[in-house]
Structure formats: C-alpha cells, structure tokens
Design an enzyme around this catalytic site. Sequence first.
Site, PDB file in Angstrom:
ATOM      1  N   ASP A  33       0.841  -1.196   0.000  1.00 15.12           N
ATOM      2  CA  ASP A  33       0.000   0.000   0.000  1.00 15.12           C
ATOM      3  C   ASP A  33       0.879   1.251   0.000  1.00 15.12           C
ATOM      4  O   ASP A  33       1.894   1.317   0.699  1.00 15.12           O
ATOM      5  CB  ASP A  33      -0.922   0.001   1.225  1.00 15.12           C
ATOM      6  CG  ASP A  33      -2.068   0.982   1.081  1.00 15.12           C
ATOM      7  OD1 ASP A  33      -3.211   0.535   0.923  1.00 15.12           O
ATOM      8  OD2 ASP A  33      -1.825   2.211   1.114  1.00 15.12           O
ATOM      9  N   VAL A  99     -11.090   2.941  -3.584  1.00 17.26           N
ATOM     10  CA  VAL A  99     -10.687   2.503  -4.927  1.00 17.26           C
ATOM     11  C   VAL A  99     -11.694   1.461  -5.418  1.00 17.26           C
ATOM     12  O   VAL A  99     -11.856   0.402  -4.798  1.00 17.26           O
ATOM     13  CB  VAL A  99      -9.264   1.901  -4.924  1.00 17.26           C
ATOM     14  CG1 VAL A  99      -8.913   1.344  -6.297  1.00 17.26           C
ATOM     15  CG2 VAL A  99      -8.238   2.949  -4.499  1.00 17.26           C
ATOM     16  N   HIS A 103     -10.533  -5.183  -3.516  1.00 20.33           N
ATOM     17  CA  HIS A 103      -9.197  -5.398  -2.928  1.00 20.33           C
ATOM     18  C   HIS A 103      -9.320  -5.796  -1.472  1.00 20.33           C
ATOM     19  O   HIS A 103     -10.249  -5.415  -0.770  1.00 20.33           O
ATOM     20  CB  HIS A 103      -8.318  -4.152  -3.069  1.00 20.33           C
ATOM     21  CG  HIS A 103      -8.930  -2.892  -2.517  1.00 20.33           C
ATOM     22  ND1 HIS A 103      -9.847  -2.154  -3.225  1.00 20.33           N
ATOM     23  CD2 HIS A 103      -8.759  -2.246  -1.346  1.00 20.33           C
ATOM     24  CE1 HIS A 103     -10.215  -1.105  -2.501  1.00 20.33           C
ATOM     25  NE2 HIS A 103      -9.573  -1.141  -1.343  1.00 20.33           N
TER      26      HIS A 103
HETATM   27  P1  5GP Z   1      -9.798   1.460   0.261  1.00 15.67           P
HETATM   28  O1  5GP Z   1      -9.878   2.636   1.181  1.00 15.67           O
HETATM   29  O2  5GP Z   1     -10.428   1.713  -1.070  1.00 15.67           O
HETATM   30  O3  5GP Z   1     -10.259   0.182   0.900  1.00 15.67           O
HETATM   31  O4  5GP Z   1      -8.238   1.227   0.041  1.00 15.67           O
HETATM   32  C1  5GP Z   1      -7.521   1.699  -1.046  1.00 15.67           C
HETATM   33  C2  5GP Z   1      -6.063   1.579  -0.650  1.00 15.67           C
HETATM   34  O5  5GP Z   1      -5.288   1.683  -1.822  1.00 15.67           O
HETATM   35  C3  5GP Z   1      -5.596   2.696   0.299  1.00 15.67           C
HETATM   36  O6  5GP Z   1      -5.039   2.100   1.465  1.00 15.67           O
HETATM   37  C4  5GP Z   1      -4.567   3.466  -0.520  1.00 15.67           C
HETATM   38  O7  5GP Z   1      -3.475   3.916   0.260  1.00 15.67           O
HETATM   39  C5  5GP Z   1      -4.137   2.449  -1.568  1.00 15.67           C
HETATM   40  N1  5GP Z   1      -3.746   3.046  -2.824  1.00 15.67           N
HETATM   41  C6  5GP Z   1      -4.446   3.983  -3.520  1.00 15.67           C
HETATM   42  N2  5GP Z   1      -3.796   4.291  -4.655  1.00 15.67           N
HETATM   43  C7  5GP Z   1      -2.664   3.538  -4.679  1.00 15.67           C
HETATM   44  C8  5GP Z   1      -1.579   3.425  -5.602  1.00 15.67           C
HETATM   45  O8  5GP Z   1      -1.525   4.085  -6.649  1.00 15.67           O
HETATM   46  N3  5GP Z   1      -0.587   2.533  -5.305  1.00 15.67           N
HETATM   47  C9  5GP Z   1      -0.617   1.802  -4.159  1.00 15.67           C
HETATM   48  N4  5GP Z   1       0.409   0.974  -3.959  1.00 15.67           N
HETATM   49  N5  5GP Z   1      -1.630   1.870  -3.264  1.00 15.67           N
HETATM   50  C10 5GP Z   1      -2.633   2.741  -3.518  1.00 15.67           C
END
Ligand code: 5GP
Length: 117
Positions: A33, A99, A103
């Site tokens: 992440d 996102v 995931h």
């Molecule tokens: P959500 O909040 O949607 O469950 O988690 C999305 C996760 O994806 C977040 O923890 C965020 O830091 C991570 N994330 C978002 N964009 C990117 C990216 O471009 N690269 C990486 N490695 N992680 C990302």
Amino acid sequence: MVGKMSCIFCQIVAGKVPSEILYQDEEVIAFRDINPQSPTHLIIIPKRHIPSLADLSQADLPLIGRMVSAANELAKREGIFESGYRLAISCGEEGGQFVPHLHMHLLGGRRLSDALG
Ligand code: 5GP
Ligand code: ZN
C-alpha cells in the site's frame, strides 16, 4: 462507476503505474500500500476488474479463496504469520471503499486497533 481504463489498480496490473509487486499468479496480484496504516500493509486484488464485493458472481467466489491464500503466504513472508494479522475488504461508500476495484487489505506488524468500524 469508474471505467476500467481509469482504474488505478488496473493500471498497476498492466504495469502502467509502478508499485512494489510482492506476489502474482494467473488471477491475483499483491503490492504494498502506498500509504501504509501499519508496518505491513499490503493490497491483494484480482487481476480482472471487479468493482466491489457487491459485484461478485457465484463463479467469482473461488477468487476470494485465492486472495486469502495469497494473503496467508504473504503474511509468512512478512514475518507476521505467527504474531497475527488482519484481512479487510471494504465495500461501498459507507464501508470506506475508495478505490473501486475489489481489494483485500493485509495489515499487521503491530497490535492493531480493537475497533473495526
Ligand atoms: P480502500 O480505502 O479503497 O479500501 O483502500 C484503497 C487503498 O489503496 C488505500 O489504502 C490506498 O493507500 C491504496 N492506494 C491507492 N492508490 C494507490 C496506488 O496508486 N498505489 C498503491 N500501492 N496503493 C494505492
Ligand atoms: Zn480495476
């Protein structure tokens, strides 16, 4: 819904956005992440664009098992298999999903919060 072409995780799968890829097989890929919430914070995703848990078909369900299996393997590699870890999948706005590509978070490396929500 965000289109596949603009999906940041699809771009990571395609190698168009750089990331630290730690695992991949035919269906699943995992990377670190970008904004870690714990010493180990990995993201495990299906390579195919599925927006969220709410979009899983019956036929997709084995994918979740593959994601958990990858997470367990990664927990071993990260040295947190014995100490403990958490797998989390957020779904939708109130579930805290930012996102829109399904995931799983693998979190560990410290005592995690007792609160889940
Ligand atoms: P959500 O909040 O949607 O469950 O988690 C999305 C996760 O994806 C977040 O923890 C965020 O830091 C991570 N994330 C978002 N964009 C990117 C990216 O471009 N690269 C990486 N490695 N992680 C990302
Ligand atoms: Zn996607």
